[in-house]
Design an enzyme around this catalytic site. Structure first.
Site, PDB file in Angstrom:
ATOM      1  N   ASN A   1       0.844  -1.193   0.000  1.00  0.00           N
ATOM      2  CA  ASN A   1       0.000   0.000   0.000  1.00  0.00           C
ATOM      3  C   ASN A   1       0.881   1.245   0.000  1.00  0.00           C
ATOM      4  OD1 ASN A   1       0.663   0.686   2.826  1.00  0.00           O
ATOM      5  ND2 ASN A   1      -0.434  -1.214   3.246  1.00  0.00           N
TER       6      ASN A   1
ATOM      7  N   ASP B   1      -4.025  -6.025   4.256  1.00  0.00           N
ATOM      8  CA  ASP B   1      -5.052  -6.921   4.798  1.00  0.00           C
ATOM      9  C   ASP B   1      -5.120  -8.247   4.049  1.00  0.00           C
ATOM     10  OD1 ASP B   1      -5.862  -5.222   6.817  1.00  0.00           O
ATOM     11  OD2 ASP B   1      -7.197  -4.107   5.480  1.00  0.00           O
TER      12      ASP B   1
ATOM     13  N   LYS C   1       9.233 -16.126 -11.384  1.00  0.00           N
ATOM     14  CA  LYS C   1       8.447 -15.027 -11.946  1.00  0.00           C
ATOM     15  C   LYS C   1       7.316 -15.597 -12.814  1.00  0.00           C
ATOM     16  CE  LYS C   1       8.705 -10.939 -14.743  1.00  0.00           C
ATOM     17  NZ  LYS C   1       9.320 -10.395 -15.909  1.00  0.00           N
TER      18      LYS C   1
ATOM     19  N   PRO D   1      -2.960 -12.038   8.995  1.00  0.00           N
ATOM     20  CA  PRO D   1      -3.355 -12.002  10.412  1.00  0.00           C
ATOM     21  C   PRO D   1      -3.656 -10.574  10.861  1.00  0.00           C
ATOM     22  CG  PRO D   1      -1.008 -12.511  10.163  1.00  0.00           C
ATOM     23  CD  PRO D   1      -1.604 -12.533   8.793  1.00  0.00           C
ATOM     24  N   ASP D   2      -4.614 -10.424  11.775  1.00  0.00           N
ATOM     25  CA  ASP D   2      -4.945  -9.110  12.342  1.00  0.00           C
ATOM     26  C   ASP D   2      -4.008  -8.876  13.534  1.00  0.00           C
ATOM     27  OD1 ASP D   2      -5.981  -6.920  13.663  1.00  0.00           O
ATOM     28  OD2 ASP D   2      -8.036  -7.362  13.046  1.00  0.00           O
ATOM     29  N   ILE D   3      -2.914  -8.176  13.265  1.00  0.00           N
ATOM     30  CA  ILE D   3      -1.843  -8.016  14.266  1.00  0.00           C
ATOM     31  C   ILE D   3      -2.357  -7.273  15.496  1.00  0.00           C
ATOM     32  CG2 ILE D   3       0.427  -6.960  14.668  1.00  0.00           C
ATOM     33  CD1 ILE D   3       0.963  -7.394  11.655  1.00  0.00           C
TER      34      ILE D   3
ATOM     35  N   PHE E   1      -4.371   2.809  14.975  1.00  0.00           N
ATOM     36  CA  PHE E   1      -4.615   3.863  13.987  1.00  0.00           C
ATOM     37  C   PHE E   1      -5.758   3.417  13.097  1.00  0.00           C
ATOM     38  CE2 PHE E   1      -1.408   7.265  13.544  1.00  0.00           C
ATOM     39  CZ  PHE E   1      -0.671   6.980  14.685  1.00  0.00           C
TER      40      PHE E   1
ATOM     41  N   LYS F   1     -13.852   0.227  15.691  1.00  0.00           N
ATOM     42  CA  LYS F   1     -12.552  -0.454  15.817  1.00  0.00           C
ATOM     43  C   LYS F   1     -12.105  -0.465  17.279  1.00  0.00           C
ATOM     44  CE  LYS F   1      -7.961  -0.456  13.698  1.00  0.00           C
ATOM     45  NZ  LYS F   1      -7.173  -0.021  12.549  1.00  0.00           N
TER      46      LYS F   1
ATOM     47  N   LYS G   1     -11.822  -4.175  19.088  1.00  0.00           N
ATOM     48  CA  LYS G   1     -10.507  -4.725  19.447  1.00  0.00           C
ATOM     49  C   LYS G   1     -10.114  -4.414  20.890  1.00  0.00           C
ATOM     50  CE  LYS G   1      -9.071  -4.804  14.670  1.00  0.00           C
ATOM     51  NZ  LYS G   1      -8.124  -4.478  13.625  1.00  0.00           N
TER      52      LYS G   1
END
Ligand code: FMN
Length: 400
Positions: free
Chosen positions: A209, A277, A287, A303-305, A322, A336, A340
């Site tokens: 990203n 994600d 390649k 994984p959702d760290i 964040f 969020k 969490k």
């Protein structure tokens, strides 16, 4: 700040000119002291021209000592608010570690009460020699700081450790080590994630990203400046700040593993990384060639760290997340926070590419009490300071 820059006899001495110029541009006064060997690699005239201050020490035209040697070394030692030796040879490290003082630089190093910083540069064999490492350990035990050399191709033709650290990193270290310490978060241990993660499709293609890691890196600096012991888990190519233990990672899985290994030792987490994600279902070792058929990329969740670290936390640990949102900022960030179980979420408005890179930014803190007044818009270094000040006040108010 008044900086004495000692320059000793290594090939990297030419980089001291760039460093002197950078420090002057940052508003500092810089006086250079050349050793006799240092003056064979760079001239006093270059350093004087760049700093606008006299250059002291060995001078091929004037001899090692100037008119009033007994006064000069003490005057310089007193004038200095920090003494940095860049590059530092194995020879000067050995002299200073053992209290030897047979030229102007080594005498100033012994006479000064200012903080001292070393940026060594030498051949890998020299750097790894137990004598050099023992000398460095001894200098550290005096409270001196060391900017460790990096790895790379050395002037001697070898590849390995011993290459002078980046000039910008040394400048940061000098300013940090020489400045009076702020102690609002003294002794606190903070884990910070920063930068993008990268999920490889094949050896040349990757899914990532637009994060540069700037915000997280500035947060690491700001927590460090406030006296915290910072561990940074960093994705991407951003520069690791001096005085912060940095672990570089590539994928979300690597970031998770690095964080899990450090989490128990920390009392707080600031999760500023932009974790990808999704990752490709298949990662090809070779390649992938263009085919004639339409191509489909199957993606799996990474994984959702943040969720995993928040779930594994002890009651004395705090977690700041964040949220980069392009719509319904406050609603999504509050969801969020609750989902969490975070202590705070800092909301970043990323509509139209805002929030990425070096530009100024605004962060709105959300806690269980709701939205707080926005921090910013500010350049990211000052925004990071604002975040640290905001959070330090809340930590102080927290019952232990
Ligand atoms: C071409 C050349 C390159 C050198 N490079 C280095 C170096 O990178 N690091 C180092 O520790 N010594 C290096 N040396 C050895 C030092 O110059 C030598 O130990 C000298 O006595 C150091 O003096 P000083 O510490 O007073 O500056 C080099 C010597 C030569 C001739």
């Amino acid at each position: 700040m008044q900086i004495i820059l000692g320059v000793t006899g290594g090939v990297a001495a030419y980089k001291s000119a760039e460093l002197a110029r950078l420090l002057v541009n940052l508003g500092h006064r810089v006086r250079c002291i050349l050793t006799e060997a240092g003056a064979r690699f760079i001239t006093p005239l270059t350093l004087t021209s760049l700093t606008g201050e006299p250059c002291y020490g060995a001078n091929p035209d004037q001899g090692e000592w100037r008119a009033k040697p007994s006064i000069e070394h003490v005057e310089l030692a007193r004038w200095a608010e920090v003494v940095a030796v860049v590059p530092a040879t194995a020879d000067i490290l050995g002299k200073a570690a053992n209290g030897l003082a047979n030229d102007l630089l080594s005498t100033v190093l012994l006479a000064t009460r200012a903080p001292v910083l070393w940026a060594p540069a030498m051949n890998t064999g020299m750097w790894e020699h137990p004598a050099v490492q023992a000398n460095l350990a001894r200098l550290r035990s005096f409270g001196h700081a060391v900017v460790d050399p990096g790895e790379g191709f050395l002037a001697c033709g070898e590849e390995g450790s011993g290459k002078l650290a980046e000039v910008a990193v040394i400048a940061e270290a000098i300013q940090m080590h020489g400045a009076p310490k702020q102690q609002t978060l003294s002794g606190r241990r903070v884990l910070i994630t920063a930068g993008p993660t990268q999920e490889d499709l094949d050896p040349v293609r990757t899914l990532t990203n637009r994060s540069t890691g700037t915000m997280g890196i500035e947060l690491a600096r700001a927590f460090r400046n406030a006296g915290a012991r910072v561990q940074l888990v960093l994705g991407g190519d951003g520069p690791a700040p001096w005085g912060v233990e940095t672990t570089r990672v590539r994928s979300a899985q690597q970031m998770l593993e690095a964080c899990l290994a450090r989490w128990a030792d920390a009392e707080g987490l600031v999760a500023a990384a932009a974790v990808a994600d999704q990752k490709p279902e298949r990662q090809s070792p070779e390649k992938v060639k263009k085919g004639d058929e339409p191509e489909t990329l199957v993606l799996l969740r990474t994984p959702d760290i943040l969720a995993q670290l928040a779930a594994a936390r002890r009651s004395d640990q705090w977690v700041i997340g964040f949220a980069a949102e392009s719509q319904n900022h406050l609603k999504n960030a509050t969801a969020k926070l609750n989902k969490k179980g975070l202590d705070a979420v800092l909301v970043n408005d990323v509509q139209n590419g805002r929030g990425f890179g070096a530009q100024a930014n605004t962060l709105t803190p959300i806690t269980a009490q709701g939205a707080h007044p926005p921090l910013g818009p500010l350049p990211k270094d000052r925004l990071a300071l604002a975040v640290v000040n905001w959070w330090a006040q809340r930590l102080e108010a927290r019952p232990d």
